[in-house]
Structure formats: C-alpha cells, structure tokens
Design an enzyme around this catalytic site. Structure first.
Site: not given
Length: 147
Positions: A72, A22, A136
């Site tokens: 986005h 991550c 997530e």
C-alpha cells in the site's frame, strides 16, 4: 532442496518513460515468491527437523523487510521529480523512493538485494536465496536469480 514461499501485496507505481499506459499512475496486486535452497535439517526433536527453513520464518523475514515496506505504498523512481514532488506534498503518504525505475525487473532485483543477506545459512544447512520471482500481473513476472 529448494523451497518457495509466496506473499502478496498491493502497490502503486509508474514507468515514467514508458511508451504506453504504464507511464500513468496505476497499481498492481503483486505476488512475491522467495525461493531458497539448502540441506534438509536432520535434527530429531528440533522444531525445524525435516525442513530447509520453516515457511513461517521465510514469511516473517520477507514481510518485515520488503512486503510491509512496499504494501500500500507508491513505489517512485527518485528522478521522477513530478511524481515524487506530488507525493511529498501529501502529508503522511506512504511513498518508497527507489534509485531505479519500478519495473517488475528492477523490483525483483531490489527485493533480491534486500533479502539475500537475511537468508544466509540460518540453520547451518547451507541455506541461501536462489530466486525472487515478482508477479506484476498473473501473466507477467520477473525473476532475479543468483548468479
């Protein structure tokens, strides 16, 4: 009564101090659930009769203030200077600079902070935000709850 509306968006992030994958630039298909509580409106002839809040209104508020802002975009921690500098070098790039590391926990808390004042007693029925759940991944999520 409690009601929940779910919305989805795509965004990139990284967790700069993470010990594993991550720490790299990557993205997610996030799902945001907004849970509200309030009394069911009893007003014959009113468009909201029988509702806590119209789901379309729940969606419109969340879209305007969180989903459309984060969708986005790259969600970047203000002190992640390497990534912030890189993104600022790209003209017109959609970047959201955050004061916190963009973990699921911090993003859920940030969405709660943004949305909480917007869902306050809209119809005189004690309406309030109770929970933001941010997925997530389909298997990992964080809940920001009212104290």
């Amino acid at each position: 009564m409690r009601i929940t509306r779910r919305l989805e968006f795509d965004a990139g992030h990284r967790i700069p101090d993470h010990a594993s994958q991550c720490r790299h630039l990557h993205g997610h298909r996030y799902a945001l659930e907004i849970t509200l509580s309030g009394d069911v409106v009893r007003a014959d002839g009113a468009p909201i009769n029988g509702m806590v809040m119209d789901f379309a209104d729940v969606k419109a508020i969340a879209k305007e203030h969180v989903v459309d802002v984060w969708d986005h975009a790259f969600l970047a921690y203000r002190h992640d200077t390497a990534v912030v500098g890189f993104l600022q070098s790209m003209p017109g790039h959609k970047t959201v600079i955050l004061d916190v590391v963009p973990t699921a926990e911090n993003l859920a808390a940030e969405a709660f902070r943004i949305l909480d004042p917007l869902y306050r007693d809209v119809y005189g029925n004690h309406l309030r935000l109770e929970r933001i759940r941010l997925y997530e991944t389909p298997n990992c999520w964080a809940d920001a709850l009212r104290d």
